[in-house]
Write a protein that holds these residues in place. Structure first.
Motif, PDB file in Angstrom:
ATOM      1  N   LYS A 100       3.005 -43.496  42.080  1.00  0.00           N
ATOM      2  CA  LYS A 100       2.374 -44.167  40.945  1.00  0.00           C
ATOM      3  C   LYS A 100       0.991 -43.538  40.820  1.00  0.00           C
ATOM      4  N   ILE A 101       0.871 -42.643  39.830  1.00  0.00           N
ATOM      5  CA  ILE A 101      -0.242 -41.698  39.762  1.00  0.00           C
ATOM      6  C   ILE A 101      -1.382 -42.189  38.875  1.00  0.00           C
ATOM      7  N   ALA A 102      -2.601 -42.045  39.397  1.00  0.00           N
ATOM      8  CA  ALA A 102      -3.808 -42.196  38.581  1.00  0.00           C
ATOM      9  C   ALA A 102      -4.410 -40.803  38.433  1.00  0.00           C
ATOM     10  N   ALA A 103      -4.717 -40.397  37.202  1.00  0.00           N
ATOM     11  CA  ALA A 103      -5.332 -39.096  36.935  1.00  0.00           C
ATOM     12  C   ALA A 103      -6.759 -39.319  36.463  1.00  0.00           C
ATOM     13  N   VAL A 137       2.421 -40.543  34.809  1.00  0.00           N
ATOM     14  CA  VAL A 137       1.038 -40.932  35.076  1.00  0.00           C
ATOM     15  C   VAL A 137       0.841 -42.390  34.658  1.00  0.00           C
ATOM     16  N   ALA A 138       0.555 -43.245  35.643  1.00  0.00           N
ATOM     17  CA  ALA A 138       0.409 -44.673  35.367  1.00  0.00           C
ATOM     18  C   ALA A 138      -0.922 -44.994  34.691  1.00  0.00           C
ATOM     19  N   CYS A 139      -1.939 -44.190  34.986  1.00  0.00           N
ATOM     20  CA  CYS A 139      -3.259 -44.427  34.407  1.00  0.00           C
ATOM     21  C   CYS A 139      -4.017 -43.113  34.347  1.00  0.00           C
ATOM     22  N   LEU A 146      -6.932 -49.467  38.828  1.00  0.00           N
ATOM     23  CA  LEU A 146      -6.400 -50.476  39.743  1.00  0.00           C
ATOM     24  C   LEU A 146      -6.166 -51.805  39.038  1.00  0.00           C
ATOM     25  N   GLN A 147      -7.013 -52.080  38.071  1.00  0.00           N
ATOM     26  CA  GLN A 147      -6.822 -53.306  37.298  1.00  0.00           C
ATOM     27  C   GLN A 147      -5.575 -53.193  36.431  1.00  0.00           C
ATOM     28  N   LYS A 148      -5.354 -52.002  35.892  1.00  0.00           N
ATOM     29  CA  LYS A 148      -4.191 -51.763  35.048  1.00  0.00           C
ATOM     30  C   LYS A 148      -2.912 -51.723  35.861  1.00  0.00           C
ATOM     31  N   ASN A 149      -2.971 -51.085  37.027  1.00  0.00           N
ATOM     32  CA  ASN A 149      -1.793 -50.939  37.884  1.00  0.00           C
ATOM     33  C   ASN A 149      -2.224 -50.989  39.351  1.00  0.00           C
ATOM     34  N   PRO A 150      -2.197 -52.166  39.964  1.00  0.00           N
ATOM     35  CA  PRO A 150      -2.649 -52.316  41.349  1.00  0.00           C
ATOM     36  C   PRO A 150      -1.817 -51.537  42.366  1.00  0.00           C
ATOM     37  N   ASP A 151      -0.634 -51.060  41.955  1.00  0.00           N
ATOM     38  CA  ASP A 151       0.259 -50.383  42.891  1.00  0.00           C
ATOM     39  C   ASP A 151       0.067 -48.869  42.949  1.00  0.00           C
ATOM     40  N   VAL A 193      -3.790 -40.454  43.755  1.00  0.00           N
ATOM     41  CA  VAL A 193      -4.884 -40.216  42.819  1.00  0.00           C
ATOM     42  C   VAL A 193      -5.182 -38.724  42.736  1.00  0.00           C
ATOM     43  N   TYR A 194      -5.038 -38.165  41.529  1.00  0.00           N
ATOM     44  CA  TYR A 194      -5.476 -36.797  41.246  1.00  0.00           C
ATOM     45  C   TYR A 194      -6.873 -36.887  40.643  1.00  0.00           C
ATOM     46  N   THR A 195      -7.806 -36.072  41.128  1.00  0.00           N
ATOM     47  CA  THR A 195      -9.150 -36.071  40.545  1.00  0.00           C
ATOM     48  C   THR A 195      -9.566 -34.663  40.150  1.00  0.00           C
TER      49      THR A 195
END
Length: 338
Positions: A171-174, A202-204, A223-228, A232-234
């Motif tokens: 569950k990816i955050a970009a 990409v979840a967020c 994290l607020q949008k998808n706590p799971d 994390v890609y930065t």
């Protein structure tokens, strides 16, 4: 990948300073200005325009250019935008450098498309223009590009993340850069390619401008949008450290994998400390040094640098994964910048 030696910092200081709207334009090196492509003593003038003068990456790039200018008997003029994205400031810098008689300009474009008309005007007056780190759009707008293969840098951390996740559903955050900056797009796309994912995975996604505080806010929003979120890609290590801070506040720093790009000393130390799992290290000193040498060569014999020169990228991690080539943080800290 061959070992890339770390170049020592140059402490060459400014010979003259002129305030320019939105930028600081400084003449460095030997020789006095004459308004032509070289000084009266025959010293070649080289211009360096970076996105900012505060980001450690560009500080190190400037040091590399200063050292190369001194070694090659050139006079270096430098300018930097007030912020990452200051296209107007970079346009002003180009105009002032051309008026000052530079033979070549090295530039890290803040806006890969918007800067193109100003570059075209400089080239029309016989100035060699080389992009460093960030390609223009189109890439052919400049004479040459000396840069990290940012797509490859993204692919390396994507491949690493895929291996490190060991089959777990990601569950990816970009945490991206900003619209209109090709380096950000390439790293993002490279990460997805290396991981074997698409945008729908990409979840967020949030823009950070490569800033640590904005990276923290972006991670909090994700994290607020998808706590799971568990991967994390930065875009860079400041954004990664911001993400780590947000995750730690939630008690999630040990179960979320963070990967990044840049290879600065602070970021590489964060890999060693376990805050970032892996980063793709690039080499700004090498970009700048090669750029200065190319301008001096052009001034002396008219030979123009052309096409793309890959200045190298190395995956740095202390938790190597099978099938993914990497170096440890001992190598990374020896070759880091900032």
């Amino acid at each position: 990948m061959s070992r890339i030696p770390r170049l020592p910092s140059s402490l060459l200081r400014v010979a003259a300073c002129t305030s320019v709207a939105a930028l600081a334009l400084t003449a460095c090196g030997s020789g006095s200005g004459s308004g032509s492509t070289s000084s009266g003593s025959g010293t070649v003038k080289v211009g360096l325009i970076t996105k900012t003068d505060t980001n450690p990456f560009f500080v190190k790039m400037k040091e590399g250019a200063e050292k190369a200018a001194k070694e090659n008997g050139a006079q270096l003029m430098t300018a930097a935008g007030k912020f990452d994205g200051d296209n107007a400031g970079q346009v002003t810098a180009i105009e002032n450098m051309v008026a000052a008689g530079v033979k070549g300009i090295l530039i890290t474009p803040s806006d890969s498309k918007a800067i193109v008309p100003a570059i075209a005007k400089a080239k029309a007056k016989g100035v060699l223009v080389i992009a460093l780190d960030t390609p223009t759009e189109p890439e052919s707008a400049v004479d040459a590009l000396f840069a990290t293969d940012n797509l490859k840098a993204g692919e390396l951390i994507g491949e690493y993340a895929k291996a490190a996740m060991k089959g777990k559903t990601a569950k990816i955050a970009a945490l991206d850069l900003a619209p209109g900056v090709s380096v950000g797009v390439q790293r993002h796309n490279g990460f997805l390619k290396g991981f074997g994912a698409t945008e729908k995975d990409v979840a967020c996604a949030q823009d950070t401008g490569g800033d640590q505080s904005k990276g923290q806010t972006a991670m909090e929003n994700c994290l607020q949008k998808n706590p799971d979120i568990n991967l994390v890609y930065t875009i860079n290590e400041p954004a990664a450290l911001g993400a780590y801070t947000a995750l730690k506040a939630k008690g999630r720093e040990k179960d979320v994998l963070i990967v990044s790009v840049d290879g600065g000393c602070t970021g590489t130390q964060a890999v060693k400390d376990g805050k970032i799992a892996a980063t793709s290290q690039q080499y700004p000193l090498k970009m700048a040094a090669q750029g200065v040498k190319a301008v001096v060569t052009y001034a002396k014999d008219g030979k123009k640098a052309s096409g793309y020169t890959d200045t190298g990228v190395t995956l740095i991690t202390d938790k190597a994964q099978t099938g993914v080539t990497s170096k440890d943080t001992a190598f990374g800290l020896e070759n880091c910048w900032g």
